[in-house]
Design a protein around this motif. Structure first.
Motif, PDB file in Angstrom:
ATOM      1  N   ASP A  26       0.045   5.461  -7.869  1.00  0.00           N
ATOM      2  CA  ASP A  26       0.933   4.978  -8.918  1.00  0.00           C
ATOM      3  C   ASP A  26       1.727   6.119  -9.546  1.00  0.00           C
ATOM      4  O   ASP A  26       2.760   5.892 -10.179  1.00  0.00           O
ATOM      5  N   ALA A  27       1.259   7.349  -9.347  1.00  0.00           N
ATOM      6  CA  ALA A  27       1.989   8.514  -9.863  1.00  0.00           C
ATOM      7  C   ALA A  27       3.171   8.895  -8.977  1.00  0.00           C
ATOM      8  O   ALA A  27       3.999   9.719  -9.362  1.00  0.00           O
ATOM      9  N   LEU A  28       3.257   8.293  -7.783  1.00  0.00           N
ATOM     10  CA  LEU A  28       4.355   8.595  -6.864  1.00  0.00           C
ATOM     11  C   LEU A  28       5.634   7.909  -7.317  1.00  0.00           C
ATOM     12  O   LEU A  28       5.598   6.819  -7.907  1.00  0.00           O
ATOM     13  N   ALA A  29       6.759   8.510  -7.022  1.00  0.00           N
ATOM     14  CA  ALA A  29       8.048   7.939  -7.447  1.00  0.00           C
ATOM     15  C   ALA A  29       8.367   6.644  -6.710  1.00  0.00           C
ATOM     16  O   ALA A  29       8.900   5.698  -7.277  1.00  0.00           O
ATOM     17  N   LEU A  30       8.077   6.591  -5.413  1.00  0.00           N
ATOM     18  CA  LEU A  30       8.323   5.416  -4.574  1.00  0.00           C
ATOM     19  C   LEU A  30       9.776   4.948  -4.645  1.00  0.00           C
ATOM     20  O   LEU A  30      10.088   3.785  -4.880  1.00  0.00           O
ATOM     21  N   THR A  31      10.676   5.889  -4.424  1.00  0.00           N
ATOM     22  CA  THR A  31      12.105   5.584  -4.341  1.00  0.00           C
ATOM     23  C   THR A  31      12.570   5.788  -2.905  1.00  0.00           C
ATOM     24  O   THR A  31      11.847   6.352  -2.078  1.00  0.00           O
ATOM     25  N   ASP A  32      13.792   5.370  -2.607  1.00  0.00           N
ATOM     26  CA  ASP A  32      14.334   5.591  -1.263  1.00  0.00           C
ATOM     27  C   ASP A  32      14.398   7.080  -0.939  1.00  0.00           C
ATOM     28  O   ASP A  32      14.116   7.492   0.193  1.00  0.00           O
ATOM     29  N   ALA A  33      14.717   7.884  -1.933  1.00  0.00           N
ATOM     30  CA  ALA A  33      14.861   9.321  -1.700  1.00  0.00           C
ATOM     31  C   ALA A  33      13.523  10.004  -1.433  1.00  0.00           C
ATOM     32  O   ALA A  33      13.477  11.029  -0.753  1.00  0.00           O
ATOM     33  N   THR A  34      12.429   9.427  -1.966  1.00  0.00           N
ATOM     34  CA  THR A  34      11.110  10.073  -1.821  1.00  0.00           C
ATOM     35  C   THR A  34      10.208   9.335  -0.833  1.00  0.00           C
ATOM     36  O   THR A  34       9.020   9.637  -0.746  1.00  0.00           O
ATOM     37  N   ARG A  35      10.770   8.372  -0.107  1.00  0.00           N
ATOM     38  CA  ARG A  35       9.933   7.491   0.713  1.00  0.00           C
ATOM     39  C   ARG A  35       9.059   8.252   1.699  1.00  0.00           C
ATOM     40  O   ARG A  35       7.844   8.009   1.778  1.00  0.00           O
ATOM     41  N   ILE A  36       9.622   9.168   2.457  1.00  0.00           N
ATOM     42  CA  ILE A  36       8.842   9.868   3.493  1.00  0.00           C
ATOM     43  C   ILE A  36       7.708  10.678   2.860  1.00  0.00           C
ATOM     44  O   ILE A  36       6.550  10.607   3.291  1.00  0.00           O
ATOM     45  N   ALA A  37       8.018  11.418   1.810  1.00  0.00           N
ATOM     46  CA  ALA A  37       6.989  12.223   1.141  1.00  0.00           C
ATOM     47  C   ALA A  37       5.929  11.324   0.507  1.00  0.00           C
ATOM     48  O   ALA A  37       4.725  11.645   0.532  1.00  0.00           O
ATOM     49  N   ASP A  38       6.341  10.185  -0.063  1.00  0.00           N
ATOM     50  CA  ASP A  38       5.391   9.279  -0.708  1.00  0.00           C
ATOM     51  C   ASP A  38       4.438   8.664   0.321  1.00  0.00           C
ATOM     52  O   ASP A  38       3.238   8.536   0.065  1.00  0.00           O
ATOM     53  N   VAL A  39       4.957   8.279   1.471  1.00  0.00           N
ATOM     54  CA  VAL A  39       4.111   7.698   2.516  1.00  0.00           C
ATOM     55  C   VAL A  39       3.104   8.728   3.005  1.00  0.00           C
ATOM     56  O   VAL A  39       1.913   8.416   3.209  1.00  0.00           O
ATOM     57  N   ALA A  41       1.913  11.256   1.318  1.00  0.00           N
ATOM     58  CA  ALA A  41       0.933  11.448   0.247  1.00  0.00           C
ATOM     59  C   ALA A  41      -0.054  10.292   0.205  1.00  0.00           C
ATOM     60  O   ALA A  41      -1.266  10.497   0.024  1.00  0.00           O
ATOM     61  N   ALA A  42       0.433   9.073   0.381  1.00  0.00           N
ATOM     62  CA  ALA A  42      -0.453   7.904   0.364  1.00  0.00           C
ATOM     63  C   ALA A  42      -1.437   7.941   1.525  1.00  0.00           C
ATOM     64  O   ALA A  42      -2.608   7.556   1.367  1.00  0.00           O
ATOM     65  N   ARG A  43      -0.984   8.401   2.676  1.00  0.00           N
ATOM     66  CA  ARG A  43      -1.900   8.504   3.816  1.00  0.00           C
ATOM     67  C   ARG A  43      -3.011   9.512   3.563  1.00  0.00           C
ATOM     68  O   ARG A  43      -4.152   9.311   3.968  1.00  0.00           O
ATOM     69  N   ARG A  44      -2.668  10.602   2.882  1.00  0.00           N
ATOM     70  CA  ARG A  44      -3.707  11.581   2.540  1.00  0.00           C
ATOM     71  C   ARG A  44      -4.707  10.988   1.548  1.00  0.00           C
ATOM     72  O   ARG A  44      -5.901  11.276   1.614  1.00  0.00           O
ATOM     73  N   LEU A  45      -4.225  10.153   0.640  1.00  0.00           N
ATOM     74  CA  LEU A  45      -5.078   9.602  -0.401  1.00  0.00           C
ATOM     75  C   LEU A  45      -5.879   8.383   0.038  1.00  0.00           C
ATOM     76  O   LEU A  45      -7.015   8.181  -0.404  1.00  0.00           O
ATOM     77  N   ALA A  46      -5.272   7.544   0.895  1.00  0.00           N
ATOM     78  CA  ALA A  46      -5.900   6.256   1.220  1.00  0.00           C
ATOM     79  C   ALA A  46      -6.121   6.031   2.706  1.00  0.00           C
ATOM     80  O   ALA A  46      -6.665   4.990   3.082  1.00  0.00           O
TER      81      ALA A  46
END
Length: 387
Positions: A26-39, A41-46
């Motif tokens: 939930d701390a991730l931005a989850l925008t189009d610009a950050t999509r690759i980095a957010d995904v 990060a989510a894989r590392r976490l979950a």
């Protein structure tokens, strides 16, 4: 295409590990610009559950304006879309206070959760095992079972239903026969019992002649649903309920007087709430507030003192509608920001605005309607509501 949750996804999301992963993502931005980095990060976490976690975080963000405590709920995309907004679900639940209630299409539990707060006992059921598992997380303490709405598993309860209104391809359907379950099938199966059915506000009343009361409900000016009431729960033929997010509400029914005049325009044009219009209670609303009609077939009202909490427009000039004259008036009044409201005339407001070419510092509203057989124009102040 929305993510398709599995039972194992739900079990993880509801676990302590899932809650930690949801909080961190939930701390991730989850925008189009950050999509690759957010995904990443989510894989590392979950790990393998990252898609389910990300989808849940996004759905919770969408749900904030719709559901109370959305930050702890589990949803599917379709279930969230059809779920009742919390103020609407609370409004409906008030009429069920003290009763035994069975929500036979409980889905993720948006209506069930509100009913459980006021009912003597509350039961929920659904055929979708994933949504039912989510409802167990969302509605702790409520008895939930897997069951088909058309095969009763309770007796002596008020039955609440919210049939699905989309086909297998996700397309919206307007035919009550195509709802899941079909409306008339619900009425037949629960004949003789108090039944409450949530439907879309555009429902054809002729298709549900078995409903003793049809209630139209709006929230913050937007018509959200039609609700069908049967048995002892019905107290009127037609009802409009107008809700606000601040908790205020009022209602009007066809039990009230509807005798009002049709006369010349007053100082204000009043645009009744959409729930009042769709419920066919414009005349009743006018009678309650000392208003009258411009034309008996048009939903605008007029008067010299508008009621509180309604869209009202102070009339500055009015006369027969001719586009050339209106263009000259807009130019003379130096109008640059123009809202155009239309009822009873076949005029495209956007196309008309382009032709009028408003330019200037003044804001205004033009109301176009029909009085008798003649088109009429009202030039009004830009105030859109009288609170």
């Amino acid at each position: 295409m929305s993510y398709s949750f599995s039972l194992s996804d739900v079990a993880f999301l509801a676990s302590a590990a899932g809650e930690r992963a949801l909080a961190e993502c939930d701390a991730l931005a989850l925008t189009d610009a950050t999509r690759i980095a957010d995904v990443e990060a989510a894989r590392r976490l979950a790990g393998a559950r990252s898609a389910a976690v990300l989808e849940t975080v996004l759905l919770r963000r969408k749900a904030v304006s719709k559901l109370d405590s959305a930050g702890r709920w589990l949803f599917t995309g379709d279930a969230l879309q059809q779920a009742s907004a919390s103020p609407v679900a609370r409004h409906r639940a008030k009429r069920l206070a003290g009763r035994d209630v069975h929500d036979v299409t409980c889905s993720i539990g948006a209506d069930t959760a509100e009913a459980a707060k006021v009912a003597r006992r509350c039961l929920g059921s659904d055929v979708d095992s994933v949504r039912l598992a989510m409802a167990r997380h969302n509605c702790p303490g409520v008895t939930l079972v897997r069951a088909d709405a058309l095969h009763p598993v309770s007796r002596g309860t008020v039955v609440v239903a919210d049939p699905a209104r989309r086909d297998g391809a996700g397309r919206r359907t307007w035919n009550p026969k195509d709802f899941v379950p079909p409306l008339n099938s619900l009425a037949e199966v629960y004949a003789g019992r108090d039944l409450v059915v949530k439907c879309s506000p555009g429902l054809d009343r002729a298709a549900v002649s078995w409903a003793r009361e049809v209630e139209l409900v709006s929230l913050d000016g937007q018509v959200r649903e039609a609700c069908l009431w049967t048995g002892g729960l019905a107290t009127a033929g037609r009802r409009a309920s107008v809700l606000r997010s601040d908790g205020s509400a009022w209602t009007i029914t066809d039990e009230e007087p509807d005798e009002i005049a049709v006369a010349a325009p007053g100082e204000w044009i009043i645009d009744p709430d959409g729930a009042v219009v769709r419920a066919g209670l414009v005349r009743h609303y006018g009678a309650r507030h000392g208003l009258w009609q411009l034309d008996e077939r048009i939903a605008y009202l007029t008067g010299n003192s508008p009621p509180p909490g309604v869209r009202a427009f102070q009339v500055l000039e009015h006369g027969p509608y001719r586009e050339k004259d209106l263009r000259a008036l807009i130019r003379r009044r130096e109008v640059g920001r123009l809202e155009i409201l239309i009822r009873g005339l076949d005029v495209d407001p956007d196309a008309l605005r382009r032709r009028l070419k408003p330019r200037g510092p003044v804001e205004a509203t033009v109301v176009l309607t029909r009085i008798g057989r003649s088109p009429h124009a009202f030039f009004c102040s830009s105030s859109l509501s009288h609170m």
